[in-house]
Write a protein that holds these residues in place. Structure first.
Motif, PDB file in Angstrom:
ATOM      1  N   PHE A 181      30.707   6.735   5.783  1.00 50.22           N
ATOM      2  CA  PHE A 181      29.104   6.095   6.135  1.00 50.22           C
ATOM      3  C   PHE A 181      28.122   7.664   6.218  1.00 50.22           C
ATOM      4  N   PRO A 182      28.691   9.113   6.109  1.00 50.05           N
ATOM      5  CA  PRO A 182      27.134  10.226   5.687  1.00 50.05           C
ATOM      6  C   PRO A 182      26.647  10.495   4.938  1.00 50.05           C
ATOM      7  N   ARG A 183      26.767   9.785   3.593  1.00 48.58           N
ATOM      8  CA  ARG A 183      26.248   8.806   2.445  1.00 48.58           C
ATOM      9  C   ARG A 183      24.865   8.135   2.604  1.00 48.58           C
ATOM     10  N   MET A 184      26.110   7.194   3.881  1.00 48.79           N
ATOM     11  CA  MET A 184      24.781   5.749   3.936  1.00 48.79           C
ATOM     12  C   MET A 184      23.975   6.627   5.116  1.00 48.79           C
ATOM     13  N   VAL A 185      24.287   7.081   6.078  1.00 47.38           N
ATOM     14  CA  VAL A 185      23.334   7.888   7.175  1.00 47.38           C
ATOM     15  C   VAL A 185      22.435   8.736   6.149  1.00 47.38           C
ATOM     16  N   ARG A 186      22.755   9.672   5.784  1.00 47.09           N
ATOM     17  CA  ARG A 186      21.496  10.488   4.682  1.00 47.09           C
ATOM     18  C   ARG A 186      19.983   9.073   4.267  1.00 47.09           C
ATOM     19  N   GLN A 187      20.680   8.315   3.903  1.00 48.65           N
ATOM     20  CA  GLN A 187      19.824   7.980   2.642  1.00 48.65           C
ATOM     21  C   GLN A 187      19.249   7.019   3.869  1.00 48.65           C
ATOM     22  N   LEU A 188      19.681   6.313   5.132  1.00 50.53           N
ATOM     23  CA  LEU A 188      19.298   5.526   5.728  1.00 50.53           C
ATOM     24  C   LEU A 188      18.284   6.205   6.545  1.00 50.53           C
ATOM     25  N   ALA A 189      17.922   7.751   6.593  1.00 51.10           N
ATOM     26  CA  ALA A 189      17.123   8.447   7.069  1.00 51.10           C
ATOM     27  C   ALA A 189      15.947   8.927   6.350  1.00 51.10           C
ATOM     28  N   ARG A 190      16.590   9.255   5.383  1.00 49.76           N
ATOM     29  CA  ARG A 190      15.638   9.388   4.281  1.00 49.76           C
ATOM     30  C   ARG A 190      14.801   8.535   4.172  1.00 49.76           C
TER      31      ARG A 190
END
Lengths: 143, 668
Positions: free
Chosen positions: B360-369
């Motif tokens: 999830f951290p990876r996914m959240v980072r991408q989404l946020a960007r």
């Protein structure tokens, strides 16, 4: 000409048919555990060799009057998609081959409640088989 | 060489390495100056490269190689860590992941990666002159990574040797000899490099001579003697490595400039290296103790055990009836042992939710960007364990809820600032145990759910009528979000809000025997709470009788049982209650709730099972208690999907089916 092997069973005065592919097994009546707050025609569940299997009383499903279980009463275990359900019928009579050409659309005289559950009728000699539409039979009504 | 038997291990390990890389990259983004993190990533990438080259997945190896170059440049301070750079690396990791997935699905692991490779190359060249990989020659040259290792080893008191080994020309199984030699070396040290490569050696693609570079603590002589002990070795020539010679020719000029910087980092790196070695030995020990077992085998074991539990129940019943002390003793012993066995089997199938959370951290980072939002993801309780079967299913619903929280929940930074909130939104992902359930909560401090908006939408979509809408409680309004064909985003983005999904989330969770609920305050945030069963198979229950029917109540929700006199029942607001240890507990008459056909007359005494759901309690009125038993939880099948207050069924010792009561549904 395609042949269709069907299991024939008795319900009240009529003979119904289900393709053998949809039938898993035919069982005698055994202890049924009632399940609360489900439609009336769901009699409950049985222990089918370790698998908890729901049982439907087909008479009640079709709006016919209930009948006491007799020595002939059978549970036909049918499978549709990923569901396995037992149907209580008055008797399991026969396995017959019918040709798909002989299937006729359901006659209009069949009363409205059951008409929905029928795929067609087949006449062989003097016997008339009603082909069951399992999908409709097993479709749970919402609400 | 047939690699298929290693394929599974390769895929598993590749996934682990990719996961490490992902995690460490995120860490690196937070601490761009931390060289140890880069080293960590580098190590994983390097291993991955080696593994994929050995397995013959060249695209995978090439891309990893390119990534490694960039990492190397970062490590040497030639390239600064920027979000843009990380984006490219993340994309490369995505590609790698896709390739590994393709391989695991039986594909060839090929993928067009030219664009990413080009980007990586650009980065590599753009900022500074980066060491080109030395062209492979049959001379022993070292790239910077290997060179660094050698240097560090020297500082730790290891000797580095170049060992030239010649096999006898009549040696038949050269690969086997190579293997034995490597094993000898690895007992006393480590092979840093070999020419030709290990893969070529194993494929017997060499004449009869090869060179390995070894770091070890033993002396030159001893190393030689040890290798000579391997039969069919003709000659062993050990020379110590000259660490002062330049690495590769291209680097020769820049070396002095770089030297200082490298010295500075060396201390750090050395520490890391030591750690790394410890890690290595540790992981070796672990790998000695664990084996990978196909989950299917565990499932079969579990199924067989379930059958055993049913028979155990039967046996216990028979032994009680026969009242034979010897039989009694044996059965009791067997019950105890099978109880232990059960714990072990169940534990084997438990997996920490971490395995789902860590992506999830990876996914959240991408989404946020992508969305131009600032989001901090907090993960709490990742060590919470859940049954494997639940873990496998829970990933997608969680992804959906997280996306939902980020897309619809958290506002854009300027909106947040205007509202007087921190620019950075927080999404909390929390897992914890309670009773025989695991709760997973997704909490955001975003906009919350707007009752008006939801109602407007639901009415316009024809999900509810206007008259009904006014009477709904807030909770019921939030529930509407889970109705199919619902989407509240004013703007449809491709992240979430296509109207498919939340209803799927709900049905997936319910199919796992769980439930999902929403709590929200407009302007403050929302909490999506998922309740899941701990395990799907064996539970302890209390069997009770209601008229002629038997029901099972999960022990985990029972506080205690009590016998209550009829005259002790009190009335409050049309509700029968009892005073239970100073608390007012409402009574639920199961025979009414379950519409049990009444056969027996009522007693003057009521048997009550006190159950709880969180803080709330209730007394379930039954006719008699039968006793406690371990039962195998079975589903009612796909036909009867949502039976009120029944969570499943079980098969008793006498072969009959008993229904299991879902206390959570009974307590409002």
């Amino acid at each position: 000409m395609a042949e269709l092997k069907v299991i024939v069973f008795q319900l009240k005065d009529e003979e119904y048919a289900i393709p053998v592919q949809q039938v898993r097994s035919i069982e005698k009546i055994q202890h049924i555990t009632r399940v609360p707050r489900v439609p009336k025609y769901v009699k409950g569940v049985i222990n089918l060799r370790g698998v908890v299997t729901p049982i439907i009383d087909l008479r009640m499903r079709f709006g016919l009057e209930e009948a006491a279980f007799s020595d002939h009463t059978r549970v036909i275990i049918v499978a549709l998609d990923d569901m396995e359900v037992g149907l209580i019928v008055d008797a399991a009579n026969d396995v017959v081959d019918i040709s798909t050409d002989a299937i006729e659309p359901p006659p209009e005289v069949v009363d409205a409640t059951t008409a929905d559950y029928i795929n067609g009728v087949v006449k062989i000699g003097k016997r008339l088989f009603i082909l069951l539409n399992l999908e409709k039979v097993l479709k749970t009504e919402k609400g | 060489m047939d690699m298929s038997q290693y394929l599974e291990v390769f895929i598993d390990e590749s996934k682990e390495h990719l996961q490490t890389i992902n995690e460490q990259l995120l860490e690196l983004e937070k601490n761009p100056d931390d060289v140890s993190i880069v080293n960590e990533i580098f190590r994983s990438a390097h291993t991955l490269k080696g593994m994929s080259a050995t397995m013959g997945f060249e695209d995978l190896a090439n891309l990893t190689h390119q990534m490694e170059n960039v990492l190397d440049a970062i490590r040497n301070g030639k390239i600064a860590v920027t979000p843009e750079l990380l984006d490219v690396i993340f994309r490369a990791v995505d590609d790698l992941e896709a390739m590994v997935v393709s391989i695991s699905e039986g594909g060839d692991g090929k993928r067009d990666v030219t664009e990413v490779v080009a980007q990586l190359k650009q980065i590599e060249k753009g900022e500074a002159v980066v060491a080109q990989k030395s062209t492979p020659t049959y001379e022993q040259t070292y790239d910077e990574f290997e060179y660094t290792i050698l240097k560090q080893s020297a500082e730790q008191g290891f000797h580095s040797y170049e060992v030239t080994i010649k096999l006898r020309s009549d040696c038949l199984l050269k690969a086997a000899r190579v293997f034995m030699i490597f094993e000898v070396i690895e007992q006393i040290g480590e092979v840093i490099k070999s020419v030709p490569t290990v893969e070529m050696l194993e494929a017997e693609q060499f004449d009869d001579q090869f060179v390995v570079t070894v770091v070890t603590k033993v002396s030159q002589d001893e190393l030689q003697k040890r290798i000579m002990k391997v039969s069919e070795v003709e000659e062993v020539n050990v020379q110590s490595v000259d660490l002062h010679r330049p690495v590769a020719q291209e680097n020769a000029q820049e070396k002095p400039v770089e030297q200082k910087e490298e010295l500075k980092t060396v201390e750090q790196v050395v520490e890391k290296k030591q750690e790394g070695q410890e890690e290595k030995t540790a992981s070796k020990q672990v790998s000695n103790k664990t084996i990978r077992v196909n989950i299917e085998r565990l499932d079969i074991l579990m199924n067989l055990f379930e059958e055993l539990v049913i028979d155990r129940g039967r046996l216990e019943q028979i032994s009680r009836e026969l009242n034979n002390p010897e039989l009694h003793e044996t059965v009791e012993r067997m019950s105890r042992i099978s109880g232990d066995l059960q714990n072990i089997i169940l534990n084997m199938r438990m997996v920490p939710v971490e395995t789902v959370f860590n992506r999830f951290p990876r996914m959240v980072r991408q989404l946020a960007r992508d969305l131009g939002k600032k989001i901090n993801l907090e993960i709490i309780g990742a060590e919470t364990e859940l049954d494997r079967t639940v873990i496998d299913e829970i990933g997608d619903p969680l992804v959906h809820l997280l996306r939902n929280a980020i897309d619809h929940g958290i506002e854009t930074p300027d909106v947040r600032r205007a509202k007087g909130k921190l620019e950075e939104g927080t999404v909390k992902l929390k897992a914890y145990h309670s009773g025989n359930h695991v709760f997973i909560e997704i909490e955001d401090d975003g906009a919350g759910i707007s009752r008006e908006k939801v109602l407007k939408k639901a009415i316009s979509k024809g999900i509810i009528s206007e008259q009904n809408a006014a009477n709904l409680t807030d909770k019921q309004v939030y529930e509407l979000i889970f109705a199919s064909g619902f989407s509240t985003a004013d703007k449809v983005s491709d992240i979430s809000g296509r109207g498919v999904g939340l209803d799927v989330v709900k049905s997936t969770i319910e199919s796992l025997g769980g439930s999902v609920s929403i709590d929200s305050e407009e302007g403050v945030g929302s909490v999506f709470s998922i309740q899941l069963p701990l395990t799907l198979s064996i539970i302890s229950v209390m069997l009770v009788e209601i008229q002629n029917e038997k029901y099972a109540i999960p022990l985990s929700s029972i506080i205690e049982t009590a016998i209550v006199k009829k005259e002790d029942i009190l009335h409050a607001h049309n509700q029968k209650v009892i005073d239970f240890r100073g608390k007012v507990v409402p009574l639920l008459f199961l025979k009414d709730i379950f519409e049990v056909p009444v056969i027996k007359e009522e007693d003057d005494f009521l048997s009550v099972v006190i159950v709880r759901k969180g803080e709330k309690m209730a007394g379930l009125v039954v006719d008699s208690f039968i006793g406690q038993q371990e039962v195998v939880l079975k589903s009612l099948g796909n036909y009867l999907t949502s039976v009120f207050a029944i969570s499943g069924a079980t098969i008793l010792g006498d072969g009959q089916v008993a229904l299991i009561i879902d206390c959570n549904a009974l307590i409002k």
